[in-house]
Design a protein around this motif. Structure first.
Motif, PDB file in Angstrom:
ATOM      1  N   THR A   2       0.761  -1.395   0.006  1.00  0.00           N
ATOM      2  CA  THR A   2      -0.012   0.139  -0.055  1.00  0.00           C
ATOM      3  C   THR A   2       0.868   1.124   0.044  1.00  0.00           C
ATOM      4  N   ASP A   3       2.170   1.002   0.607  1.00  0.00           N
ATOM      5  CA  ASP A   3       2.994   2.367   0.679  1.00  0.00           C
ATOM      6  C   ASP A   3       3.272   2.472  -0.645  1.00  0.00           C
ATOM      7  N   ILE A   4       3.872   1.669  -1.489  1.00  0.00           N
ATOM      8  CA  ILE A   4       4.307   1.857  -2.785  1.00  0.00           C
ATOM      9  C   ILE A   4       3.060   2.256  -3.668  1.00  0.00           C
ATOM     10  N   LEU A   5       1.927   1.626  -3.556  1.00  0.00           N
ATOM     11  CA  LEU A   5       1.046   2.058  -4.435  1.00  0.00           C
ATOM     12  C   LEU A   5       0.519   3.790  -3.879  1.00  0.00           C
ATOM     13  N   ALA A   6       0.636   3.906  -2.940  1.00  0.00           N
ATOM     14  CA  ALA A   6       0.419   5.401  -2.422  1.00  0.00           C
ATOM     15  C   ALA A   6       1.364   6.330  -3.015  1.00  0.00           C
ATOM     16  N   ALA A   7       2.565   5.687  -2.912  1.00  0.00           N
ATOM     17  CA  ALA A   7       3.673   6.716  -3.320  1.00  0.00           C
ATOM     18  C   ALA A   7       3.510   6.989  -4.920  1.00  0.00           C
ATOM     19  N   TYR A   8       3.356   6.023  -5.558  1.00  0.00           N
ATOM     20  CA  TYR A   8       3.355   6.196  -7.114  1.00  0.00           C
ATOM     21  C   TYR A   8       2.087   6.874  -7.387  1.00  0.00           C
ATOM     22  N   LYS A   9       1.060   6.989  -6.748  1.00  0.00           N
ATOM     23  CA  LYS A   9      -0.201   7.773  -7.105  1.00  0.00           C
ATOM     24  C   LYS A   9       0.065   9.320  -7.019  1.00  0.00           C
ATOM     25  N   THR A  10       1.111   9.639  -5.974  1.00  0.00           N
ATOM     26  CA  THR A  10       1.717  11.065  -5.637  1.00  0.00           C
ATOM     27  C   THR A  10       2.357  11.544  -6.938  1.00  0.00           C
ATOM     28  N   PHE A  11       3.062  10.893  -7.593  1.00  0.00           N
ATOM     29  CA  PHE A  11       4.074  11.331  -8.524  1.00  0.00           C
ATOM     30  C   PHE A  11       3.134  11.814  -9.685  1.00  0.00           C
ATOM     31  N   ASP A  12       4.046  12.903 -10.380  1.00  0.00           N
ATOM     32  CA  ASP A  12       3.824  13.603 -11.572  1.00  0.00           C
ATOM     33  C   ASP A  12       5.116  13.966 -12.231  1.00  0.00           C
ATOM     34  N   ARG A  13       4.879  14.710 -13.316  1.00  0.00           N
ATOM     35  CA  ARG A  13       6.269  15.288 -13.881  1.00  0.00           C
ATOM     36  C   ARG A  13       6.840  15.733 -13.415  1.00  0.00           C
ATOM     37  N   SER A  14       6.905  16.544 -12.136  1.00  0.00           N
ATOM     38  CA  SER A  14       7.679  17.204 -11.440  1.00  0.00           C
ATOM     39  C   SER A  14       8.560  16.253 -10.540  1.00  0.00           C
ATOM     40  N   THR A  15       8.068  14.874 -10.559  1.00  0.00           N
ATOM     41  CA  THR A  15       8.817  14.210  -9.515  1.00  0.00           C
ATOM     42  C   THR A  15      10.120  13.858 -10.156  1.00  0.00           C
ATOM     43  N   ALA A  16      11.222  13.802  -9.221  1.00  0.00           N
ATOM     44  CA  ALA A  16      12.542  13.425  -9.717  1.00  0.00           C
ATOM     45  C   ALA A  16      12.481  11.994 -10.467  1.00  0.00           C
ATOM     46  N   ARG A  17      13.242  12.015 -11.706  1.00  0.00           N
ATOM     47  CA  ARG A  17      13.096  10.786 -12.262  1.00  0.00           C
ATOM     48  C   ARG A  17      13.803   9.519 -11.773  1.00  0.00           C
ATOM     49  N   SER A  18      14.886  10.043 -10.787  1.00  0.00           N
ATOM     50  CA  SER A  18      15.562   8.814 -10.015  1.00  0.00           C
ATOM     51  C   SER A  18      14.554   8.178  -8.949  1.00  0.00           C
ATOM     52  N   THR A  19      13.703   9.097  -8.367  1.00  0.00           N
ATOM     53  CA  THR A  19      12.525   8.635  -7.574  1.00  0.00           C
ATOM     54  C   THR A  19      11.658   7.558  -8.308  1.00  0.00           C
ATOM     55  N   VAL A  20      11.213   7.917  -9.635  1.00  0.00           N
ATOM     56  CA  VAL A  20      10.156   7.295 -10.185  1.00  0.00           C
ATOM     57  C   VAL A  20      10.899   5.986 -10.573  1.00  0.00           C
ATOM     58  N   HIS A  21      12.262   5.895 -11.167  1.00  0.00           N
ATOM     59  CA  HIS A  21      12.798   4.691 -11.406  1.00  0.00           C
ATOM     60  C   HIS A  21      13.165   3.828 -10.246  1.00  0.00           C
ATOM     61  N   ALA A  22      13.571   4.376  -9.114  1.00  0.00           N
ATOM     62  CA  ALA A  22      13.662   3.520  -7.806  1.00  0.00           C
ATOM     63  C   ALA A  22      12.409   2.835  -7.564  1.00  0.00           C
ATOM     64  N   THR A  23      11.342   3.653  -7.467  1.00  0.00           N
ATOM     65  CA  THR A  23      10.093   2.899  -7.364  1.00  0.00           C
ATOM     66  C   THR A  23       9.507   1.758  -8.347  1.00  0.00           C
ATOM     67  N   LEU A  24       9.929   1.982  -9.593  1.00  0.00           N
ATOM     68  CA  LEU A  24       9.460   1.054 -10.575  1.00  0.00           C
ATOM     69  C   LEU A  24      10.563  -0.071 -10.375  1.00  0.00           C
ATOM     70  N   HIS A  25      11.860  -0.099  -9.986  1.00  0.00           N
ATOM     71  CA  HIS A  25      12.660  -0.998  -9.668  1.00  0.00           C
ATOM     72  C   HIS A  25      12.319  -1.792  -8.419  1.00  0.00           C
ATOM     73  N   LEU A  26      11.795  -1.130  -7.461  1.00  0.00           N
ATOM     74  CA  LEU A  26      11.220  -1.667  -6.211  1.00  0.00           C
ATOM     75  C   LEU A  26      10.012  -2.613  -6.645  1.00  0.00           C
ATOM     76  N   ILE A  27       9.171  -2.160  -7.446  1.00  0.00           N
ATOM     77  CA  ILE A  27       8.067  -3.136  -7.788  1.00  0.00           C
ATOM     78  C   ILE A  27       8.473  -4.502  -8.523  1.00  0.00           C
ATOM     79  N   THR A  28       9.697  -4.289  -9.392  1.00  0.00           N
ATOM     80  CA  THR A  28      10.094  -5.272 -10.439  1.00  0.00           C
ATOM     81  C   THR A  28      10.752  -6.299  -9.556  1.00  0.00           C
ATOM     82  N   ASN A  29      11.309  -5.922  -8.467  1.00  0.00           N
ATOM     83  CA  ASN A  29      12.223  -6.895  -7.607  1.00  0.00           C
ATOM     84  C   ASN A  29      11.595  -7.168  -6.170  1.00  0.00           C
ATOM     85  N   SER A  30      10.434  -6.701  -6.038  1.00  0.00           N
ATOM     86  CA  SER A  30       9.578  -7.207  -4.874  1.00  0.00           C
ATOM     87  C   SER A  30       8.833  -8.402  -4.868  1.00  0.00           C
TER      88      SER A  30
END
Length: 510
Positions: A2-30
């Motif tokens: 739920t934390d990952i889902l909630a965090a992803y919902k808050t993202f927009d284009r202003s979110t740092a790309r490194s943060t977006v990539h880190a979250t996506l990689h976390l999903i992939t490897n979880s």
């Protein structure tokens, strides 16, 4: 989760790309299997929506798409997410999804590397999961086409599909597609054809990959279709036989999906058709060769159906001489190659008569009945026997020539002397020579005790070779008969026709 889902919902284009990539990689490897189903499905739907709508203000940029697809792939390993991947919430209509599946099928058809990419994304498993559900005939066709294209080659993915239940999926999809065909729904015929192609691919590759052999050639020859089998496919046999028995006749005969079904039936071991068709306790204890050939599955007489199809197809395309130009012209008009179209029928029949004594007796009675009229040359008959004998010297249909000749040989218990006695040594010599069998004509009698001519197989009087007491007309007829026999041997590859050679060299006079 739920934390990952909630965090992803808050993202927009202003979110740092490194943060977006880190979250996506976390999903992939979880370990997504431990996440709750609703959260997995919601996140997968969000990711698919974002991938499909990348803009200057969206959550994802074009550089994020690859990582997002990897995250979808990880989520898609769970069965509950597969439907979201195929039908993401309400984002896409049925037509849009079907169009996307068409694009995938075209890419798989045109690009060999596409199969690996599609499989790496988990697409094959998603198609398999969809196949197990009630589907429209169009969706069933598109999924069958994709599965056909990704099973063309013997890859580890085939084993994975079968482990995941593809054969059970086919056991549901095949009768569904056949019902669609009988109801004349659009794509009903196409979906059945492609499901049969998938079945053929699996039966061709999977048993070989496992090293299963249903029957090993006794003569040490190369393995052919039907030598390998896996019992997991047995659940498909009743459906396949029901379709085979109830497919409506077509004109011309042998059109899809019957042609594709016959290629599937080639794989079925004859012992399966013979043993499992026995309906009495006594039959189960008999050796396979002695078991009565009882039609399988609710009265399906597969033997008679095969024979009638063979008879009807040969008579449709071949009026008399199989090498006549009219035969090739008729085949071109109907878009078929006779040497490819008909061959599965004598192959399956040969396998059955080899394995089962009663099957052999039944087919022999149809082709070589005990009361066969032998007063006229057998090769001039207009029935199946006459066609088979004329096919033995065919030049334009080598595979059909080989398979029908082999069927005749098996009907004669694979005995060269018996074959020669039944059809005449003159007719059998070329085939026997091609098998490396050198045998002399034998003295035989018909069912009425009449002496058979060992060369022609007829009970016509045997002429004295000296020519004494022969009229000029009889000598001319005998010379013509010899010319035909020599011509047949020449076509069989046994050497030049000496009479034609003499004519060409001017050594014969009219």
């Amino acid at each position: 989760m739920t934390d990952i889902l909630a965090a992803y919902k808050t993202f927009d284009r202003s979110t740092a790309r490194s943060t977006v990539h880190a979250t996506l990689h976390l999903i992939t490897n979880s370990p997504t299997a431990g996440w709750d189903s609703d959260s997995r499905r919601t996140l997968a739907d969000l990711l698919l929506t974002d991938i499909a709508h990348v803009t200057s203000t969206s959550r994802l940029s074009h550089q994020d798409v690859e990582a997002a697809l990897s995250a979808v792939k990880a989520l898609g390993r769970q069965e509950d997410v597969s439907s979201v991947v195929i039908h993401p919430a309400t984002q896409y209509s049925v037509d849009v999804v079907n169009q996307a599946l068409r694009c995938i099928a075209n890419a798989l058809l045109l690009n060999d590397a596409g199969s690996k990419a599609w499989l790496d994304l988990g697409g094959g498993q998603l198609a398999l999961e969809e196949l197990k559900k009630p589907l429209s005939s169009e969706r069933l066709f598109l999924l069958a086409r994709i599965l056909f294209l990704v099973t063309l080659k013997p890859t580890p993915f085939i084993s994975l599909l079968i482990e995941k239940g593809l054969i059970r999926g086919l056991a549901v999809a095949l009768p569904a597609s056949y019902r669609n065909l009988r109801a004349q729904y659009s794509f009903g015929k196409e979906s059945l054809i492609d499901l049969l192609k998938v079945t053929f691919n699996l039966m061709t590759h999977y048993p070989r990959m496992k090293g299963n052999e249903s029957q090993k050639p006794a003569d040490g020859s190369e393995h052919v279709l039907g030598d390998f089998w896996d019992d997991q496919f047995t659940i498909l046999v009743p459906t396949l036989l029901e379709i085979f028995d109830t497919l409506p006749p077509t004109s011309p005969p042998l059109q899809p999906p019957m042609t594709h079904l016959l290629h599937v039936l080639i794989h079925l071991p004859a012992t399966l058709l013979c043993e499992s068709s026995a309906s009495t306790p006594q039959c189960s204890s008999m050796p396979p060769g002695d078991a009565p050939f009882v039609p399988k599955a609710d009265g399906v007489d597969i033997l008679e159906r095969l024979y009638k199809l063979l008879e009807r197809t040969l008579h449709f395309y071949v009026e008399y001489d199989p090498d006549d130009l009219k035969v090739r012209r008729k085949c071109r008009e109907n878009g078929v190659v006779l040497d490819e179209l008909v061959v599965p029928l004598p192959i399956i029949l040969t396998r059955l008569v080899k394995e089962n004594n009663e099957a052999r007796a039944r087919v022999r009675q149809w082709v070589l009945p005990r009361d066969l009229d032998r007063s006229h040359p057998l090769e001039k008959r207009r029935d199946v026997l006459g066609l088979f004998i004329r096919m033995m010297t065919s030049i334009h249909h080598p595979h059909l020539k080989e398979t029908t000749s082999e069927l005749l040989f098996c009907l004669c218990n694979q005995d060269a002397a018996e074959l020669s006695a039944q059809i005449g040594y003159g007719n059998a010599a070329g085939f026997l020579y091609s098998k490396g069998i050198m045998s002399a004509p034998t003295t035989e009698y018909d069912s009425h005790g009449n002496l058979l001519n060992p060369i022609t197989g007829t009970n016509a009087p045997i002429r004295d070779n000296s020519g004494v007491d022969m009229t000029d007309e009889e000598k001319e007829q005998e010379a013509e008969r010899l010319f035909v026999l020599f011509d047949r041997l020449e076509k069989s590859g046994l050497g030049a026709n000496p009479i034609r050679k003499a004519q060409q060299e001017g050594r014969l006079q009219d």
